[in-house]
Design a protein around this motif. Structure first.
Motif, mmCIF file in Angstrom:
data_model
loop_
_atom_site.group_PDB
_atom_site.id
_atom_site.type_symbol
_atom_site.label_atom_id
_atom_site.label_comp_id
_atom_site.label_asym_id
_atom_site.label_seq_id
_atom_site.Cartn_x
_atom_site.Cartn_y
_atom_site.Cartn_z
ATOM 1 N N VAL A 1 -5.106 3.244 -9.350
ATOM 2 C CA VAL A 1 -4.452 2.812 -8.105
ATOM 3 C C VAL A 1 -5.355 1.859 -7.326
ATOM 4 C CG1 VAL A 1 -3.619 3.618 -5.868
ATOM 5 C CG2 VAL A 1 -2.978 4.832 -7.949
ATOM 6 N N THR A 2 -6.669 2.126 -7.298
ATOM 7 C CA THR A 2 -7.594 1.230 -6.589
ATOM 8 C C THR A 2 -7.592 -0.161 -7.203
ATOM 9 O OG1 THR A 2 -9.007 3.102 -5.982
ATOM 10 C CG2 THR A 2 -9.979 0.906 -5.866
ATOM 11 N N LEU A 3 -7.692 -0.226 -8.544
ATOM 12 C CA LEU A 3 -7.666 -1.527 -9.209
ATOM 13 C C LEU A 3 -6.347 -2.244 -8.984
ATOM 14 C CD1 LEU A 3 -9.419 -0.713 -12.622
ATOM 15 C CD2 LEU A 3 -10.369 -1.958 -10.659
ATOM 16 N N ALA A 4 -5.250 -1.504 -9.075
ATOM 17 C CA ALA A 4 -3.938 -2.126 -8.864
ATOM 18 C C ALA A 4 -3.802 -2.637 -7.438
ATOM 19 C CB ALA A 4 -2.831 -1.122 -9.182
ATOM 20 N N THR A 5 -4.287 -1.838 -6.469
ATOM 21 C CA THR A 5 -4.189 -2.249 -5.072
ATOM 22 C C THR A 5 -5.029 -3.487 -4.805
ATOM 23 O OG1 THR A 5 -3.816 0.047 -4.378
ATOM 24 C CG2 THR A 5 -4.551 -1.504 -2.692
ATOM 25 N N LEU A 6 -6.273 -3.494 -5.303
ATOM 26 C CA LEU A 6 -7.133 -4.665 -5.091
ATOM 27 C C LEU A 6 -6.543 -5.906 -5.757
ATOM 28 C CD1 LEU A 6 -10.690 -3.104 -5.565
ATOM 29 C CD2 LEU A 6 -9.549 -3.721 -3.423
ATOM 30 N N THR A 7 -5.981 -5.723 -6.942
ATOM 31 C CA THR A 7 -5.369 -6.864 -7.617
ATOM 32 C C THR A 7 -4.188 -7.406 -6.827
ATOM 33 O OG1 THR A 7 -6.042 -5.963 -9.771
ATOM 34 C CG2 THR A 7 -4.286 -7.620 -9.764
ATOM 35 N N LEU A 8 -3.340 -6.495 -6.336
ATOM 36 C CA LEU A 8 -2.185 -6.936 -5.553
ATOM 37 C C LEU A 8 -2.613 -7.587 -4.242
ATOM 38 C CD1 LEU A 8 0.277 -3.954 -6.123
ATOM 39 C CD2 LEU A 8 0.469 -6.277 -7.014
ATOM 40 N N VAL A 9 -3.645 -7.017 -3.594
ATOM 41 C CA VAL A 9 -4.143 -7.617 -2.353
ATOM 42 C C VAL A 9 -4.676 -9.027 -2.625
ATOM 43 C CG1 VAL A 9 -5.957 -7.471 -0.600
ATOM 44 C CG2 VAL A 9 -4.628 -5.438 -1.185
ATOM 45 N N GLY A 10 -5.429 -9.172 -3.736
ATOM 46 C CA GLY A 10 -5.929 -10.507 -4.084
ATOM 47 C C GLY A 10 -4.808 -11.486 -4.358
ATOM 48 N N ALA B 1 -9.504 15.298 -13.954
ATOM 49 C CA ALA B 1 -9.557 14.093 -14.773
ATOM 50 C C ALA B 1 -8.360 13.185 -14.494
ATOM 51 C CB ALA B 1 -9.611 14.466 -16.251
ATOM 52 N N ILE B 2 -7.177 13.794 -14.338
ATOM 53 C CA ILE B 2 -5.980 13.006 -14.019
ATOM 54 C C ILE B 2 -6.141 12.314 -12.668
ATOM 55 C CG2 ILE B 2 -3.520 13.158 -13.457
ATOM 56 C CD1 ILE B 2 -3.294 15.365 -15.550
ATOM 57 N N LEU B 3 -6.643 13.043 -11.656
ATOM 58 C CA LEU B 3 -6.801 12.462 -10.327
ATOM 59 C C LEU B 3 -7.848 11.351 -10.329
ATOM 60 C CD1 LEU B 3 -6.613 15.666 -8.074
ATOM 61 C CD2 LEU B 3 -4.897 13.868 -8.333
ATOM 62 N N ARG B 4 -8.962 11.556 -11.063
ATOM 63 C CA ARG B 4 -9.984 10.505 -11.115
ATOM 64 C C ARG B 4 -9.431 9.239 -11.763
ATOM 65 N NH1 ARG B 4 -13.408 14.873 -12.558
ATOM 66 N NH2 ARG B 4 -13.174 14.299 -14.768
ATOM 67 N N SER B 5 -8.754 9.410 -12.878
ATOM 68 C CA SER B 5 -8.173 8.250 -13.562
ATOM 69 C C SER B 5 -7.126 7.566 -12.683
ATOM 70 C CB SER B 5 -7.541 8.683 -14.890
ATOM 71 O OG SER B 5 -8.508 9.288 -15.725
ATOM 72 N N LEU B 6 -6.323 8.395 -12.011
ATOM 73 C CA LEU B 6 -5.292 7.840 -11.139
ATOM 74 C C LEU B 6 -5.905 7.089 -9.972
ATOM 75 C CD1 LEU B 6 -2.262 7.673 -10.776
ATOM 76 C CD2 LEU B 6 -2.362 9.779 -9.434
ATOM 77 N N PHE B 7 -7.007 7.602 -9.404
ATOM 78 C CA PHE B 7 -7.670 6.928 -8.290
ATOM 79 C C PHE B 7 -8.200 5.558 -8.725
ATOM 80 C CE2 PHE B 7 -11.622 5.939 -6.024
ATOM 81 C CZ PHE B 7 -11.156 5.884 -4.716
ATOM 82 N N VAL B 8 -8.848 5.532 -9.891
ATOM 83 C CA VAL B 8 -9.364 4.249 -10.396
ATOM 84 C C VAL B 8 -8.208 3.276 -10.643
ATOM 85 C CG1 VAL B 8 -10.575 3.137 -12.307
ATOM 86 C CG2 VAL B 8 -11.431 5.300 -11.367
ATOM 87 N N LEU C 1 0.832 -1.208 0.000
ATOM 88 C CA LEU C 1 0.000 0.000 0.000
ATOM 89 C C LEU C 1 0.867 1.258 0.000
ATOM 90 C CD1 LEU C 1 -2.789 -1.056 2.532
ATOM 91 C CD2 LEU C 1 -2.926 -0.958 0.030
ATOM 92 N N LEU C 2 1.940 1.253 0.791
ATOM 93 C CA LEU C 2 2.842 2.404 0.804
ATOM 94 C C LEU C 2 3.488 2.603 -0.565
ATOM 95 C CD1 LEU C 2 4.213 4.627 2.449
ATOM 96 C CD2 LEU C 2 5.982 2.969 3.100
ATOM 97 N N LEU C 3 3.916 1.515 -1.196
ATOM 98 C CA LEU C 3 4.519 1.615 -2.522
ATOM 99 C C LEU C 3 3.517 2.141 -3.537
ATOM 100 C CD1 LEU C 3 6.936 1.078 -4.381
ATOM 101 C CD2 LEU C 3 6.102 -1.275 -4.653
ATOM 102 N N ASN C 4 2.255 1.710 -3.429
ATOM 103 C CA ASN C 4 1.228 2.206 -4.342
ATOM 104 C C ASN C 4 1.014 3.707 -4.188
ATOM 105 O OD1 ASN C 4 0.715 -0.147 -5.640
ATOM 106 N ND2 ASN C 4 -1.143 -0.655 -4.563
ATOM 107 N N LEU C 5 1.052 4.189 -2.936
ATOM 108 C CA LEU C 5 0.897 5.630 -2.719
ATOM 109 C C LEU C 5 2.055 6.403 -3.342
ATOM 110 C CD1 LEU C 5 -0.405 5.698 0.976
ATOM 111 C CD2 LEU C 5 -1.713 6.112 -1.116
ATOM 112 N N VAL C 6 3.277 5.880 -3.167
ATOM 113 C CA VAL C 6 4.441 6.552 -3.756
ATOM 114 C C VAL C 6 4.347 6.547 -5.276
ATOM 115 C CG1 VAL C 6 6.955 6.454 -4.018
ATOM 116 C CG2 VAL C 6 5.907 6.039 -1.777
ATOM 117 N N LEU C 7 3.966 5.394 -5.856
ATOM 118 C CA LEU C 7 3.822 5.317 -7.304
ATOM 119 C C LEU C 7 2.708 6.227 -7.809
ATOM 120 C CD1 LEU C 7 4.281 1.479 -7.938
ATOM 121 C CD2 LEU C 7 5.906 3.323 -8.404
#
Length: 440
Positions: free
Chosen positions: A149-158, A140-147, A17-23
């Motif tokens: 990062v959320t998908l990447a985080t959920l995928t990594l958690v899974g 628009a950049i922040l919305r796309s980035l949020f989606v 999660l910390l790495l995802n925030l930095v990325l």
């Protein structure tokens, strides 16, 4: 109790999660910085186009296609800062500096300023643009980035969850293996497919099981040997007491004393036999040395003894025997039958009745004993299978009979049911065995 799964997830998911925030921060900078440079370059190009018009002597005005979401302003000032054309209230100019932020009419703007030489002298030119389109692009950049990062985080958690679960699967198999075992199953755990990290644990546990099995076997052997050695002298003592009581008792008091000794000796013989039966019930593993048997035939082998014992006690005993094929150990099943019928005869008063039945119900083989005795209160039905537990002190016994029945039933994966006898009187003990298909 700490969990290995939770500990692994904590140590893995936290850094992820910390790495995802930095990325996410880096991606934001990589996306927003070029967009901001492009906006500033567009503003600089507009200022350069306006400067070219001034230098050519054309009147100062902005290109007609500017506008859209943003508003534009311009100003032309002489070398001393006096406004010559353009918007009033334009902020101070910084010719030669990169684009900078300012306010016009309370609204944030971005300003680009130039200094140029004209036939009339030095002029300062400024062009301002609102930040509305920039804000929309940033959102628009922040919305796309949020989606993203959320998908990447959920995928990594899974993936981490699946990886941890897969890594802990050998432990889950061992836990399931232990959960399927009965209390007397001391077979070693299988070591095939065990990861290197937990192989020492399995090896140590198997060594512990071996020591426990050795201790239990020594205890069973001692109990069986002791019971076997006591049976012969006790049987001889019983014969001598019978002979003494019948032929050589001179008076009533002597005969009464001899009778009490005979009763005590009979009780001792029964307890020794029960200890031997208990040792047999505890010996071996479930399913070990099982053979094809018929409960009805096992009962038939001892019918005569039960009939004689019932006649001596003044009890009417009946048999309803139908084939009941099971897989089991003959000595243990005979002990189970003997103990249940003997208990029924002991607790049924003179003039009562006992019914022994076998058969098949559904997918189970059934052995049942019904009596018209005092019955077992529902509150005590779970206690009577404990060792040395007796319902009363009036009936002779050691309290081991039903404990032996429980152990034998457990070894044969059978289920014991306690209920009321016929017509709500007495007790019904039913033992349901897994049905064995085919002839005995």
């Amino acid at each position: 109790m700490s969990s290995i799964r939770l500990r692994l997830l904590k140590w893995l998911l936290g850094p992820i999660l910390l790495l995802n925030l930095v990325l996410a921060g880096l991606i934001y900078l990589l996306a927003w910085t070029p967009a901001q440079v492009a906006f500033d370059q567009g503003l600089q190009d507009t200022a350069a186009a306006l400067a070219a018009r001034l230098q050519s002597g054309a009147p100062a005005s902005l290109p007609p296609r500017l506008g859209g979401q943003d508003r534009f302003w311009f100003v032309v000032r002489d070398g001393e800062g006096r406004r010559l054309a353009g918007a009033e209230g334009f902020p101070a100019l910084r010719p030669g500096a990169p684009a900078y932020d300012a306010l016009i009419g309370g609204e944030p703007v971005r300003v680009a300023a130039l200094a140029l030489a004209t036939p009339e002298g030095t002029r300062q030119l400024g062009v301002a643009r609102t930040l509305r389109q920039r804000a929309e692009v940033r959102s628009a950049i922040l919305r796309s980035l949020f989606v993203l990062v959320t998908l990447a985080t959920l995928t990594l958690v899974g993936l981490v969850w699946l990886s941890v679960s897969n890594g802990l699967r050998p432990l889950a198999r061992i836990r399931a293996e232990l959960g399927r075992r009965g209390g007397s199953d001391l077979a070693p755990l299988p070591s095939e497919g065990v990861p290197y990290e937990i192989a020492p644990v399995v090896t140590g546990f198997n060594e512990l099981l071996d020591r426990v099995e050795a201790g239990a076997r020594a205890q069973r052997d001692f109990l069986a040997d002791m019971a076997h050695q006591l049976r012969t002298p006790l049987a001889g003592l019983q014969l001598q007491l019978e002979w003494l009581g019948e032929r050589h008792a001179a008076d009533e008091e002597t005969r009464r004393s001899v009778g009490l000794m005979r009763l005590a000796n009979e009780r001792m013989i029964r307890q020794v036999n029960q200890l031997l039966a208990l040792a047999r019930a505890k010996g071996g593993q479930p399913g070990e040395a099982f053979a094809a048997l018929d409960l009805a035939r096992l009962v038939q082998d001892t019918v005569q003894y039960f009939v004689e014992e019932a006649a001596r006690r003044g009890i009417d005993i009946g048999f309803e025997l139908a084939p009941a094929p099971v897989a089991g150990e003959a000595f243990q099943l005979r002990d189970l039958i003997d103990n249940l019928v003997d208990n029924a005869l002991r607790y049924t008063p003179r003039g009562g009745s006992v019914t022994v039945s076998t058969g098949v119900e559904g997918a189970q083989a059934l052995f049942a004993v019904d009596d018209t005795g005092p019955g077992i209160p529902p509150s005590r039905r779970s206690q009577v299978f404990e060792r040395f537990v007796r319902l009363d002190d009036k009936t002779a016994g050691s309290g081991l009979g039903l404990a032996i029945v429980r152990d034998i039933a457990g070894a044969h994966r059978a289920r014991i049911e306690l209920g009321e006898g016929p017509g709500g009187r007495g007790t019904r003990v039913a033992v349901r065995f897994p049905l064995r298909a085919g002839p005995p």
